[in-house]
Scaffold this motif. Structure first.
Motif, mmCIF file in Angstrom:
data_model
loop_
_atom_site.group_PDB
_atom_site.id
_atom_site.type_symbol
_atom_site.label_atom_id
_atom_site.label_comp_id
_atom_site.label_asym_id
_atom_site.label_seq_id
_atom_site.Cartn_x
_atom_site.Cartn_y
_atom_site.Cartn_z
ATOM 1 N N LEU A 75 -1.490 0.084 -3.860
ATOM 2 C CA LEU A 75 -0.392 0.974 -3.445
ATOM 3 C C LEU A 75 0.956 0.263 -3.552
ATOM 4 O O LEU A 75 1.953 0.871 -3.954
ATOM 5 N N LYS A 76 0.962 -1.031 -3.225
ATOM 6 C CA LYS A 76 2.231 -1.785 -3.276
ATOM 7 C C LYS A 76 2.606 -2.126 -4.718
ATOM 8 O O LYS A 76 3.747 -1.922 -5.132
ATOM 9 N N THR A 77 1.642 -2.633 -5.487
ATOM 10 C CA THR A 77 1.937 -3.058 -6.866
ATOM 11 C C THR A 77 2.439 -1.890 -7.703
ATOM 12 O O THR A 77 3.379 -2.021 -8.473
ATOM 13 N N ASP A 78 1.805 -0.749 -7.560
ATOM 14 C CA ASP A 78 2.206 0.411 -8.358
ATOM 15 C C ASP A 78 3.296 1.240 -7.669
ATOM 16 O O ASP A 78 3.654 2.305 -8.165
ATOM 17 N N GLU A 79 3.782 0.736 -6.556
ATOM 18 C CA GLU A 79 4.871 1.388 -5.813
ATOM 19 C C GLU A 79 4.605 2.881 -5.599
ATOM 20 O O GLU A 79 5.428 3.739 -5.908
ATOM 21 N N ILE A 114 -0.334 9.923 -2.166
ATOM 22 C CA ILE A 114 -1.718 9.908 -2.677
ATOM 23 C C ILE A 114 -2.250 11.337 -2.701
ATOM 24 O O ILE A 114 -1.997 12.108 -1.772
ATOM 25 N N VAL A 115 -2.971 11.670 -3.772
ATOM 26 C CA VAL A 115 -3.718 12.945 -3.786
ATOM 27 C C VAL A 115 -5.191 12.584 -3.735
ATOM 28 O O VAL A 115 -5.675 11.784 -4.553
ATOM 29 N N SER A 170 -17.605 5.968 4.016
ATOM 30 C CA SER A 170 -16.796 4.742 4.115
ATOM 31 C C SER A 170 -16.359 4.191 2.770
ATOM 32 O O SER A 170 -15.380 3.452 2.685
ATOM 33 N N ALA A 171 -17.046 4.559 1.683
ATOM 34 C CA ALA A 171 -16.813 3.896 0.389
ATOM 35 C C ALA A 171 -15.378 4.047 -0.109
ATOM 36 O O ALA A 171 -14.840 3.131 -0.729
ATOM 37 N N THR A 172 -14.747 5.172 0.159
ATOM 38 C CA THR A 172 -13.397 5.402 -0.378
ATOM 39 C C THR A 172 -12.384 5.690 0.731
ATOM 40 O O THR A 172 -11.300 6.210 0.473
ATOM 41 N N TYR A 173 -12.747 5.323 1.973
ATOM 42 C CA TYR A 173 -11.847 5.609 3.105
ATOM 43 C C TYR A 173 -10.692 4.621 3.185
ATOM 44 O O TYR A 173 -9.645 4.929 3.777
ATOM 45 N N ALA A 174 -10.826 3.439 2.576
ATOM 46 C CA ALA A 174 -9.806 2.392 2.727
ATOM 47 C C ALA A 174 -8.432 2.861 2.253
ATOM 48 O O ALA A 174 -7.411 2.451 2.799
ATOM 49 N N LYS A 175 -8.392 3.733 1.256
ATOM 50 C CA LYS A 175 -7.073 4.209 0.769
ATOM 51 C C LYS A 175 -6.380 5.049 1.856
ATOM 52 O O LYS A 175 -5.152 5.040 1.961
ATOM 53 N N ILE A 176 -7.161 5.727 2.671
ATOM 54 C CA ILE A 176 -6.589 6.552 3.745
ATOM 55 C C ILE A 176 -6.039 5.623 4.835
ATOM 56 O O ILE A 176 -4.946 5.846 5.362
ATOM 57 N N GLU A 177 -6.773 4.560 5.120
ATOM 58 C CA GLU A 177 -6.294 3.566 6.100
ATOM 59 C C GLU A 177 -5.039 2.869 5.594
ATOM 60 O O GLU A 177 -4.089 2.652 6.347
ATOM 61 N N ALA A 178 -5.052 2.519 4.295
ATOM 62 C CA ALA A 178 -3.891 1.829 3.708
ATOM 63 C C ALA A 178 -2.673 2.758 3.725
ATOM 64 O O ALA A 178 -1.555 2.324 4.032
ATOM 65 N N ALA A 179 -2.879 4.027 3.427
ATOM 66 C CA ALA A 179 -1.770 4.998 3.449
ATOM 67 C C ALA A 179 -1.191 5.087 4.858
ATOM 68 O O ALA A 179 0.027 5.118 5.051
ATOM 69 N N ARG A 180 -2.072 5.092 5.849
ATOM 70 C CA ARG A 180 -1.641 5.157 7.259
ATOM 71 C C ARG A 180 -0.779 3.933 7.579
ATOM 72 O O ARG A 180 0.296 4.054 8.167
ATOM 73 N N VAL A 207 -0.385 11.818 2.317
ATOM 74 C CA VAL A 207 -1.597 12.111 1.530
ATOM 75 C C VAL A 207 -1.701 13.616 1.349
ATOM 76 O O VAL A 207 -1.644 14.359 2.337
ATOM 77 N N ILE A 208 -1.816 14.058 0.108
ATOM 78 C CA ILE A 208 -2.141 15.473 -0.134
ATOM 79 C C ILE A 208 -3.656 15.538 -0.238
ATOM 80 O O ILE A 208 -4.258 14.934 -1.129
ATOM 81 N N MET A 209 -4.243 16.226 0.725
ATOM 82 C CA MET A 209 -5.705 16.249 0.826
ATOM 83 C C MET A 209 -6.222 17.602 0.304
ATOM 84 O O MET A 209 -5.873 18.648 0.853
ATOM 85 N N ILE A 210 -7.030 17.526 -0.745
ATOM 86 C CA ILE A 210 -7.625 18.760 -1.278
ATOM 87 C C ILE A 210 -8.817 19.118 -0.384
ATOM 88 O O ILE A 210 -9.749 18.316 -0.229
#
Ligand code: NAP
Length: 252
Positions: free
Chosen positions: A185-189, A193-194, A201-211, A217-220
């Protein structure tokens, strides 16, 4: 008893491991074929669609299946609808492993939308740097919002011809951890997130990082996904199958 497991998820792979070590069951794992090199499985595996409800009914009868487990992805609604219809037609018991969705916390900044098209519209007119974490099948929806820079993370490259013009593809397969998600998230500025609400748990880390980074986060939202008997996870699915196995063969 012959069992069909509709898979493509962590839960299905875990159940495959449990069934492989259980002599009471002769199980087949079915994959949609969305990834060209799926992880090796300890069960007999078949790949590709059945040909709708009729095709699935034919397959279930030909294979003399005694019970079906639907452990497909929370967004694989068509396969689940077909499983419900085919099991109703054949009178087979259907257990559905339902992964709980992530819940929005007070410190999360989510905008929940019904579809990928609605997510593209919700990004707004001002150009943003967007992480698309929704698989590869709906990336074309973002061609309608070409003003944004997109980073799309998928397991396999997308197949669609129409994709947004400013798109960086990132091929990766989870699980992902907090540190690597923060780094991405930082490197790509990334500004926003969509995501799909995959749960687990496998893909939850992006939600924690966004927090942590205070990113929106746009959540579909999840589609309506028909189900049979609701099961919490692989262990419960195995216990449910034990209850369905013919009495004479139990304990073999
Ligand atoms: P879908 O829309 O429910 O299924 C479309 C068709 O694919 C089904 O009608 C069936 O074809 C076939 N299919 C799906 N799952 C199958 C399975 N386990 N075994 C055999 N055939 C299967 O599901 P999808 O197109 O795979 O995915 C829908 C959404 O879920 C996408 O947004 C995707 O990103 C997400 N997703 C799916 C998976 C997965 O493994 N499927 C994994 C992660 C995310 P027939 O009608 O011909 O039988």
């Amino acid at each position: 008893m012959r069992v069909l497991v509709l898979g493509g998820t962590t839960e299905a792979s875990a159940l495959a491991g449990l069934l492989a070590g259980d002599a009471r069951f002769d199980a087949t794992l079915s994959l949609a074929g969305r990834t060209s090199a799926p992880r090796a499985q300890p069960l007999a595996t078949r790949v590709g669609g059945f040909g709708g409800i009729d095709g699935l009914v034919r397959w279930l009868r030909a294979a003399n299946v005694g019970a079906v487990i639907d452990a497909t992805h929370p967004y694989a609604a068509r396969m689940s609808a077909n499983a419900v219809a085919a099991c109703a037609q054949t009178g087979l018991p259907l257990g559905s492993v339902v992964r709980q969705p992530w819940q929005q916390r007070k410190d999360d900044n989510w905008c929940v939308v019904p579809t990928a098209e609605a997510a593209a519209a919700a990004l707004g007119r001002m150009p943003l740097r967007v992480l698309l974490s929704l698989g590869r099948q709906e990336l074309h929806a973002f061609a309608a919002a070409p003003q944004h820079h997109y980073v799309a993370r998928t397991i396999e490259p997308p197949l669609q011809a129409a994709l947004p013009p400013d798109l960086k593809l990132l091929q990766a397969r989870g699980p992902f951890d907090r540190d690597s998600e923060m780094r991405l998230l930082k490197t790509d500025e990334i500004d926003i997130i969509v995501s799909k609400n995959s749960g687990g748990s496998a893909t939850y880390a992006k939600i924690e990082a966004a927090r942590e980074l205070d990113l929106p986060v746009i959540m579909i939202a999840r589609p309506v996904k028909p189900a049979g008997h609701i099961l919490d996870g692989p262990q419960e699915a195995l216990a449910w199958l034990h209850g369905r196995a013919p009495a004479s063969r139990r304990g073999v």
